[in-house]
Design an enzyme around this catalytic site. Structure first.
Site, PDB file in Angstrom:
ATOM      1  N   GLY A   1      -0.601   0.539   1.451  1.00 24.99           N
ATOM      2  CA  GLY A   1      -1.177   1.323   0.381  1.00 24.99           C
ATOM      3  C   GLY A   1      -0.095   1.884  -0.525  1.00 24.99           C
ATOM      4  N   CYS A   2      -0.472   2.225  -1.750  1.00 24.75           N
ATOM      5  CA  CYS A   2       0.511   2.683  -2.735  1.00 24.75           C
ATOM      6  C   CYS A   2       1.077   4.057  -2.379  1.00 24.75           C
ATOM      7  CB  CYS A   2      -0.100   2.684  -4.127  1.00 24.75           C
ATOM      8  SG  CYS A   2      -1.690   3.541  -4.270  1.00 24.75           S
TER       9      CYS A   2
END
Length: 355
Positions: free
Chosen positions: A167-168
């Site tokens: 995930g970012c």
């Protein structure tokens, strides 16, 4: 330089999918072998044989014919007819749970940009409420999946069939914390605070009431407090207990970029040179992480680049630190990290096609 590796991208219509298409179309190892773009199309689009890429993303049109490529109706036969070797899934996690196992069974390697296969622990996966949770097939695939952060798992990624792109938010925080925690410097029991802010594109392309211009512009809002689905990634990849960190994401009124400000205490007083040496040692051979020797990174420094920038400052007594970690959520937080994993899987220079 072409190795003739045939790729396919599912989900090119989204923000991350568009960046992924741009990177793969310009990748030096894929000259003459453009990706197959496929997805679920409506009946009219399917009857047309798909949609020209030029209609979806005019900015990707070049003088080499990329505008003639089409977003085609998805079918496994299409991918097999083109001998697709690596499949990129820029799809919702429900679709990735369905399609990744099928692709693996057909001999493809998969790089999944969703959260479908990132989490090892069932308790952490519970937030997704996967319909196939606990099934024999899902557990088998999950056991095979490798968390796709080269800075942590380079050797495993090289031989993986399924890579779960991080995930970012998680990427920005893990890169900042894992080196210090792994070195035993952090007083984990004292607690860690990760205050993260992301541009609106981090919420995806589908508009919502809270990403609407009239809500997001001139605003700053917190969300997902004590319940954001990236939290499990932090616990598993930094290797800390659930009560050791408070992670709060915020929505910034900008298109793209993430800035995470992280607050922690050390077990013993530290010097700047010691902390910097710890980071440098950990990130040896990791070209997509840039360390700031002085000052702190900003979103402006990383927007539209494939780098993660990390900087820090210590308190006067050396017992506390403020770490700032920045990246572009659509690139190092998604698509360029996927291409970085792709490079590692094929034994190429990690930064090929990313500079």
């Amino acid at each position: 330089m072409s190795n003739g590796v045939q790729t396919a991208v599912i989900g090119v219509t989204g923000y991350a999918g568009a960046e992924l298409a741009r990177l793969l179309l310009r990748h030096p190892r894929l000259k003459g072998t453009p990706p197959i773009f496929a997805g679920r199309l409506d009946q009219r689009e399917a009857e047309r044989g798909g949609v020209p890429l030029a209609e979806i993303h005019p900015e990707l049109v070049d003088s080499k014919g990329s505008g003639d490529l089409r977003h085609q109706p998805f079918s496994w036969e299409l991918l097999l007819d083109h001998d697709v070797e690596t499949l990129f899934l820029a799809t919702p996690h429900e679709l990735s749970r369905e399609w990744a196992p099928e692709a693996l069974s057909r001999g493809m390697r998969v790089i999944d940009l969703s959260g479908a296969w990132r989490l090892t622990e069932a308790a952490n996966r519970a937030i997704y409420a996967f319909e196939d949770e606990g099934s024999a097939q899902a557990l088998k695939i999950q056991d095979e999946a490798v968390y796709g952060m080269p800075e942590l798992h380079r050797a495993k990624i090289a031989g993986a069939r399924l890579v779960a792109n991080p995930g970012c938010y998680a990427t920005s925080i893990i890169l900042a914390l894992r080196p210090l925690v792994a070195a035993g410097l952090v007083d984990v029991e004292a607690g860690i605070v990760a205050d993260s802010k992301s541009g609106v594109s981090g919420s995806g392309k589908a508009p919502t009431a809270k990403t609407h211009f009239m809500y997001a512009a001139d605003n700053l809002s917190a969300y997902g407090v004590f319940g954001h689905r990236h939290t499990g990634e932090l616990l598993e990849q930094i290797e800390i207990p659930g009560d050791a960190i408070v992670f709060t994401p915020h929505l910034l009124p900008i298109p793209r970029g993430i800035l995470s400000t992280i607050y922690l205490r050390f077990k013993e007083p530290q010097t700047r040179d010691k902390v910097l040496h710890t980071y440098k040692t950990f990130f040896t051979g990791s070209p997509m992480v840039r360390l700031h020797k002085n000052g702190l990174p900003q979103i402006l420094h990383v927007a539209r680049t494939s780098y993660a920038d990390i900087g820090f400052q210590l308190s006067a007594d050396g017992r506390r630190a403020v770490i700032v970690s920045c990246l572009d959520n659509l690139l190092k937080g998604a698509s360029s990290q996927a291409v970085q994993n792709f490079n590692v899987m094929h034994g190429w220079d990690e930064q090929q096609g990313l500079e």
